[in-house]
Design an enzyme around this catalytic site. Structure first.
Site, PDB file in Angstrom:
ATOM      1  N   VAL A 154       0.528  -8.105  -8.453  1.00  3.88           N
ATOM      2  CA  VAL A 154       0.558  -9.573  -8.155  1.00  3.88           C
ATOM      3  C   VAL A 154      -0.123  -9.420  -7.023  1.00  3.88           C
ATOM      4  CG1 VAL A 154       1.367 -11.871  -8.689  1.00  3.88           C
ATOM      5  CG2 VAL A 154       3.039  -9.583  -9.446  1.00  3.88           C
ATOM      6  N   CYS A 155       0.252  -8.912  -5.993  1.00  4.10           N
ATOM      7  CA  CYS A 155      -0.264  -9.867  -4.920  1.00  4.10           C
ATOM      8  C   CYS A 155      -2.355  -8.847  -4.830  1.00  4.10           C
ATOM      9  CB  CYS A 155       0.321  -8.562  -3.609  1.00  4.10           C
ATOM     10  SG  CYS A 155       1.966  -9.684  -3.285  1.00  4.10           S
ATOM     11  N   SER A 156      -1.692  -7.532  -5.283  1.00  4.13           N
ATOM     12  CA  SER A 156      -3.450  -6.932  -4.672  1.00  4.13           C
ATOM     13  C   SER A 156      -4.374  -7.778  -5.716  1.00  4.13           C
ATOM     14  CB  SER A 156      -3.322  -5.842  -6.251  1.00  4.13           C
ATOM     15  OG  SER A 156      -2.822  -4.552  -5.576  1.00  4.13           O
TER      16      SER A 156
END
Length: 159
Positions: A47-49
Site C-alpha cells: 500500500v505504501c509503495s
C-alpha cells in the site's frame, strides 16, 4: 497533534535521495516554498509503495521549483536508499526511526505494527499546515482522490 492551520514543528532527519545520505532540515525547504510530507509505514509495503509511487508519478509536484516533497518512515536510510533505487522514487526519503517526528505530527500509533499512520501534509513557507490527511486504515487501498485534494489545496494557495 498538528492540524490544519497550525505551525508544523521543525525537524532534522537523516535521509537519502537514492544516492547520497545526508541530513534534511524542514525549515531550510519551507523557506524556499511549499513542502509536502508523506508519512508511510515502511519501505516495500504494497500500500505504501502505491502511495509513494503515485506521489512520485504525478509531475505536478516534483517538477515545480517551489514544491519540495519528502517521504518519512521509521525505516533506516539504507533501506530507503534501496527502496528509492528499486522503485525509482525521485524525492528524498527520511528516517524517523525513533518516531520523534511522527509523534509531533500526530501520526504515531503504538497500536500499529509499523507505529505510524499513512499521512500527507502540505506546508507553506511559514510552516503552516495547509492540508492534512491521515489514513484511518493503513491497509486500505491508496485513493488517488487524496492526491487530487492535495493538488487542489496547493492550487488554491497560489490563486
Amino acid at each position: 497533534m498538528v492540524g490544519t492551520g497550525d505551525i508544523a514543528p521543525d525537524f532534522t532527519l537523516r535521509g537519502t535521495d537514492g544516492q547520497m545520505l545526508t541530513q534534511y532540515t524542514l525549515s531550510e525547504y519551507t523557506d524556499e516554498g511549499f513542502v509536502i510530507l508523506s508519512f508511510y509505514m515502511n519501505d516495500f509495503s504494497p500500500v505504501c509503495s502505491d502511495q509513494m509511487c503515485d506521489l512520485d508519478d504525478i509531475e505536478l509536484f516534483q517538477f515545480e521549483e517551489d514544491v519540495t516533497m519528502f517521504g518519512i518512515s521509521p525505516d533506516y536510510v539504507y533501506s530507503h536508499r534501496e527502496y528509492s533505487r528499486q522503485k525509482g522514487i525521485t524525492f528524498p526519503l527520511l528516517s524517523d526511526t525513533q518516531f520523534e517526528v511522527s509523534k509531533e505530527y500526530g501520526v504515531y500509533d503504538p497500536e500499529l505494527e509499523s507505529g505510524v499512520r499513512r499521512a500527507l501534509f502540505l506546508l507553506d513557507s511559514e510552516r503552516r499546515v495547509q492540508f492534512r490527511w491521515v489514513a484511518e486504515d493503513n491497509w486500505e487501498a491508496w485513493d488517488h482522490g487524496t492526491t487530487e485534494a492535495l493538488k487542489e489545496a496547493l492550487d488554491g494557495l497560489r490563486a
